[in-house]
Write an enzyme that holds these catalytic residues in place. Structure first.
Site, mmCIF file in Angstrom:
data_model
loop_
_atom_site.group_PDB
_atom_site.id
_atom_site.type_symbol
_atom_site.label_atom_id
_atom_site.label_comp_id
_atom_site.label_asym_id
_atom_site.label_seq_id
_atom_site.Cartn_x
_atom_site.Cartn_y
_atom_site.Cartn_z
ATOM 1 N N HIS A 116 -49.910 15.293 -6.097
ATOM 2 C CA HIS A 116 -49.414 15.688 -4.761
ATOM 3 C C HIS A 116 -50.582 16.234 -3.939
ATOM 4 O O HIS A 116 -51.027 17.360 -4.159
ATOM 5 C CB HIS A 116 -48.341 16.777 -4.916
ATOM 6 C CG HIS A 116 -47.731 17.225 -3.630
ATOM 7 N ND1 HIS A 116 -46.363 17.271 -3.443
ATOM 8 C CD2 HIS A 116 -48.272 17.649 -2.458
ATOM 9 C CE1 HIS A 116 -46.103 17.702 -2.225
ATOM 10 N NE2 HIS A 116 -47.251 17.954 -1.595
ATOM 11 N N HIS A 163 -52.495 16.329 0.216
ATOM 12 C CA HIS A 163 -52.511 16.000 1.649
ATOM 13 C C HIS A 163 -53.949 15.737 2.057
ATOM 14 O O HIS A 163 -54.783 16.632 1.981
ATOM 15 C CB HIS A 163 -51.966 17.167 2.477
ATOM 16 C CG HIS A 163 -50.552 17.499 2.142
ATOM 17 N ND1 HIS A 163 -49.482 16.981 2.831
ATOM 18 C CD2 HIS A 163 -50.021 18.287 1.169
ATOM 19 C CE1 HIS A 163 -48.353 17.433 2.291
ATOM 20 N NE2 HIS A 163 -48.652 18.224 1.280
ATOM 21 N N ARG A 180 -54.513 14.349 5.190
ATOM 22 C CA ARG A 180 -54.537 14.337 6.668
ATOM 23 C C ARG A 180 -55.178 13.038 7.152
ATOM 24 O O ARG A 180 -55.089 12.026 6.505
ATOM 25 C CB ARG A 180 -55.293 15.563 7.237
ATOM 26 C CG ARG A 180 -54.895 16.907 6.638
ATOM 27 C CD ARG A 180 -53.455 17.256 6.826
ATOM 28 N NE ARG A 180 -53.179 18.655 6.476
ATOM 29 C CZ ARG A 180 -51.983 19.106 6.135
ATOM 30 N NH1 ARG A 180 -50.951 18.279 6.061
ATOM 31 N NH2 ARG A 180 -51.809 20.376 5.856
ATOM 32 N N ASN A 229 -47.120 12.803 5.471
ATOM 33 C CA ASN A 229 -46.707 13.564 6.672
ATOM 34 C C ASN A 229 -47.825 13.667 7.707
ATOM 35 O O ASN A 229 -48.307 14.747 8.033
ATOM 36 C CB ASN A 229 -46.174 14.961 6.290
ATOM 37 C CG ASN A 229 -47.166 15.786 5.495
ATOM 38 O OD1 ASN A 229 -48.002 15.259 4.770
ATOM 39 N ND2 ASN A 229 -47.080 17.098 5.628
ATOM 40 N N LYS A 272 -41.137 9.788 -0.070
ATOM 41 C CA LYS A 272 -41.073 11.257 0.000
ATOM 42 C C LYS A 272 -39.925 11.689 0.903
ATOM 43 O O LYS A 272 -39.807 11.222 2.036
ATOM 44 C CB LYS A 272 -42.409 11.779 0.555
ATOM 45 C CG LYS A 272 -42.485 13.281 0.765
ATOM 46 C CD LYS A 272 -42.687 14.045 -0.537
ATOM 47 C CE LYS A 272 -42.584 15.551 -0.348
ATOM 48 N NZ LYS A 272 -43.820 16.184 0.059
ATOM 49 N N HIS A 278 -39.490 17.359 -1.226
ATOM 50 C CA HIS A 278 -39.814 18.722 -0.790
ATOM 51 C C HIS A 278 -38.498 19.491 -0.884
ATOM 52 O O HIS A 278 -37.627 19.338 -0.034
ATOM 53 C CB HIS A 278 -40.369 18.725 0.633
ATOM 54 C CG HIS A 278 -40.753 20.103 1.088
ATOM 55 N ND1 HIS A 278 -42.053 20.471 1.376
ATOM 56 C CD2 HIS A 278 -40.012 21.225 1.269
ATOM 57 C CE1 HIS A 278 -42.085 21.743 1.717
ATOM 58 N NE2 HIS A 278 -40.861 22.227 1.668
ATOM 59 N N HIS A 317 -43.977 20.621 -5.894
ATOM 60 C CA HIS A 317 -44.480 21.985 -5.727
ATOM 61 C C HIS A 317 -43.417 23.066 -5.974
ATOM 62 O O HIS A 317 -43.094 23.844 -5.088
ATOM 63 C CB HIS A 317 -45.147 22.189 -4.363
ATOM 64 C CG HIS A 317 -44.403 21.625 -3.186
ATOM 65 N ND1 HIS A 317 -43.123 21.995 -2.871
ATOM 66 C CD2 HIS A 317 -44.792 20.732 -2.254
ATOM 67 C CE1 HIS A 317 -42.758 21.344 -1.789
ATOM 68 N NE2 HIS A 317 -43.744 20.574 -1.396
ATOM 69 N N LEU A 350 -46.374 26.630 2.444
ATOM 70 C CA LEU A 350 -44.956 26.339 2.275
ATOM 71 C C LEU A 350 -44.789 25.314 1.173
ATOM 72 O O LEU A 350 -45.471 24.297 1.213
ATOM 73 C CB LEU A 350 -44.344 25.805 3.575
ATOM 74 C CG LEU A 350 -44.177 26.849 4.684
ATOM 75 C CD1 LEU A 350 -43.698 26.181 5.966
ATOM 76 C CD2 LEU A 350 -43.212 27.954 4.266
ATOM 77 N N ASP A 383 -50.916 20.130 -4.118
ATOM 78 C CA ASP A 383 -50.433 20.437 -2.771
ATOM 79 C C ASP A 383 -51.580 20.976 -1.910
ATOM 80 O O ASP A 383 -51.378 21.824 -1.043
ATOM 81 C CB ASP A 383 -49.258 21.428 -2.808
ATOM 82 C CG ASP A 383 -48.431 21.367 -1.519
ATOM 83 O OD1 ASP A 383 -48.642 20.436 -0.719
ATOM 84 O OD2 ASP A 383 -47.609 22.267 -1.306
ATOM 85 N N HIS A 431 -56.141 22.801 6.661
ATOM 86 C CA HIS A 431 -56.061 23.014 8.112
ATOM 87 C C HIS A 431 -57.405 23.605 8.521
ATOM 88 O O HIS A 431 -58.041 24.305 7.732
ATOM 89 C CB HIS A 431 -54.971 24.029 8.469
ATOM 90 C CG HIS A 431 -53.578 23.527 8.238
ATOM 91 N ND1 HIS A 431 -52.952 22.647 9.096
ATOM 92 C CD2 HIS A 431 -52.685 23.794 7.253
ATOM 93 C CE1 HIS A 431 -51.727 22.392 8.643
ATOM 94 N NE2 HIS A 431 -51.540 23.070 7.525
ATOM 95 N N ALA A 439 -49.238 26.483 7.834
ATOM 96 C CA ALA A 439 -49.000 26.704 6.404
ATOM 97 C C ALA A 439 -49.815 25.723 5.586
ATOM 98 O O ALA A 439 -49.861 24.541 5.901
ATOM 99 C CB ALA A 439 -47.520 26.522 6.108
HETATM 100 ZN ZN LIG Z 1 -47.184 19.182 0.144
#
Ligand SMILES: [Zn+2]
Length: 348
Positions: free
Chosen positions: A13, A15, A17, A41, A99, A136, A174, A219, A247, A251, A263
Site C-alpha cells: 500500500h 501513495h 502521487r 487517489n 480500491k 479504506h 492500514h 488518516l 501507506d 505531502h 493527512a
Molecule cells: Zn493510503
C-alpha cells in the site's frame, strides 16, 4: 556484527502521487522494495484500465535504472464504475486490484462511494474473477468520533461485505485498532489486512508531544497505546493474515505545516530499518520476513520475490535525513524518534 538476510520485501500500500512528488518519492520505495500496490487517489483519480496504464508509465519513468521494481496498479471504485470495464482491465493485466474509498475518507477521496449498495454488482464481478478488493475502512460521517471511525466501518459495512461475498479477496488497508485485528483473525482466508509502520511505532500522544505535530497527522489517525500494542503483537507473531503496507503518503512541507494541514506521513525512506529495529526490540526477528516479504504475496496468490536483501546491525545509531528535497519544496521524512541500529546493506 549481526546480519540477517530476507526475501526482498513488498509494499502492499503506497501513495506515489504524481508529477514532481512522484519523481522524488519513487526511488525511495524502489531502492528496497521489489513490488508495491499503488493507490489510485490522484486528482483526477485512476478510474479505468487505460488511466492505470498511463500512470504506470509515469512511475516506470521515475524508477532508477539500477532498481528492479514492479508497480501493481489499482482502479478507484466509484458508484459509476462499469463492471465490464473493471473485469476487462483486470483480465488484460492493466490493474491488480480495485480500491474502495468511502467518499471523503482521506486525501483526494471525494469521488468515493457514498452508498455501498451501488457497487454490489462490481463486487460480485470481482468475486467471480478473483480480483482483490482493497478497502479504506473508515466511515466518513462527521458525527462519528474520528478515533472510532474504523470500528464503526467494520460493524456497519465490512461485516455485510464479508457476509455477501465470502469468495471475494479482501484487504482491509492500514488497520489501526485491536477491533480490526480481532475482526480479521476471525474471518475466512480471503480476508487479510495491511499494517502501516507508523501505527506500529507510535500512539496518538505523538501528535501532541510538546505542541501540535503535523508530521504525525495521518488518516486513519494514530490511536491509543492499547491499539498500537495489539497491532504490534499480531505483526510480530507472523500471523499470515497480516503484512506490511507502508501507506507512505507524501505531502510537501508547506501543505503539512499550515492552519489546515494535509493527512499523511512519508515513511518510505527508512521503513525497513525501522521495522527491523522494532522486531529486534521485541525479540521477533525470525518473523520479520513473514511480515515484510511472505504473507502479502501469499494473500494475493503471487510468488515470493527471487531476490534478497541483507540487513546489518551497526554499533552506531543511524542518523536519519530530515527531508527529501524537491526542486523548490521539500517533504519531511517520517522520524519515529527512537534509536535505529539496522541498515540495509545489500540486495541481490
Ligand atoms: Zn493510503
Amino acid at each position: 556484527m549481526e546480519e540477517i538476510e530476507i526475501i526482498k520485501p513488498d509494499d502492499w500500500h503506497v501513495h506515489f502521487r504524481d508529477g514532481k512528488i512522484l519523481e522524488a518519492v519513487v526511488p525511495e520505495t524502489t531502492r528496497h522494495f521489489a513490488r508495491a500496490i499503488i493507490m489510485p487517489n490522484l486528482v483526477p483519480p485512476i478510474l479505468t484500465g487505460d488511466d492505470a496504464v498511463k500512470y504506470k508509465e509515469r512511475i516506470q519513468y521515475a524508477i532508477p535504472k539500477k532498481d528492479r521494481f514492479l508497480p501493481l496498479m489499482t482502479i478507484y471504485l466509484t458508484e459509476n464504475t462499469n463492471k465490464h470495464e473493471l473485469c476487462e482491465s483486470y483480465q488484460r493485466g492493466q490493474v491488480f486490484a480495485a480500491k474502495l474509498y468511502p467518499a471523503g475518507a482521506t486525501t483526494n477521496s471525494d469521488s468515493g462511494v457514498k452508498d455501498i449498495k451501488k457497487i454490489m454488482p462490481a463486487l460480485e464481478t470481482m468475486a467471480e474473477i478473483g480480483m482483490p478488493l482493497l478497502i479504506h475502512g473508515e466511515v466518513t460521517d462527521k458525527e462519528i468520533d474520528i478515533f472510532d471511525r474504523e470500528k464503526v466501518f467494520i460493524d456497519t459495512t465490512l461485516k455485510s461485505i464479508c457476509k455477501n461475498f465470502p469468495n471475494l479477496k479482501v484487504t482491509l488497508e492500514h488497520i489501526t485498532t485491536k477491533h480490526a485485528v480481532e475482526f480479521i483473525k476471525n474471518q475466512n482466508s480471503n480476508m487479510a489486512a495491511s499494517i502501516p509502520p507508523h501505527h506500529l511505532l507510535l500512539n496518538r500522544n505523538a501528535i501532541f508531544k510538546g505542541g501540535i505535530r503535523p508530521h504525525y497527522y495521518c488518516l486513519p489517525i494514530l490511536k491509543r497505546e492499547q491499539h498500537r500494542q495489539a497491532l504490534l503483537d499480531v505483526a510480530i507473531s507472523g500471523n499470515k493474515k497480516f503484512f506490511l503496507g507502508t501507506d507512505s503518503a507524501p505531502h510537501t512541507l508547506l501543505n503539512k505545516e499550515t492552519s489546515c494541514g494535509c493527512a499523511g506521513v512519508f515513511n518510505a525512506t527508512y521503513c525497513i530499518e525501522m521495522l527491523t529495529q522494532l522486531f529486534d526490540n521485541c525479540n521477533a526477528l525470525e518473523n520479520l520476513e513473514k511480515f515484510l516479504s511472505i504473507n502479502g504475496a501469499n494473500h494475493y496468490n503471487i510468488k515470493n520475490n527471487n531476490s534478497k536483501i541483507k540487513i546489518r546491525k551497526n554499533k552506531k545509531a543511524l542518523i536519519l535525513k530530515k527531508h527529501l528535497n524537491l526542486r523548490k519544496e521539500k517533504i519531511t521524512i517520517f522520524d519515529p524518534e527512537f534509536l535505529i541500529y539496522w541498515t540495509v546493506e545489500d540486495f541481490y
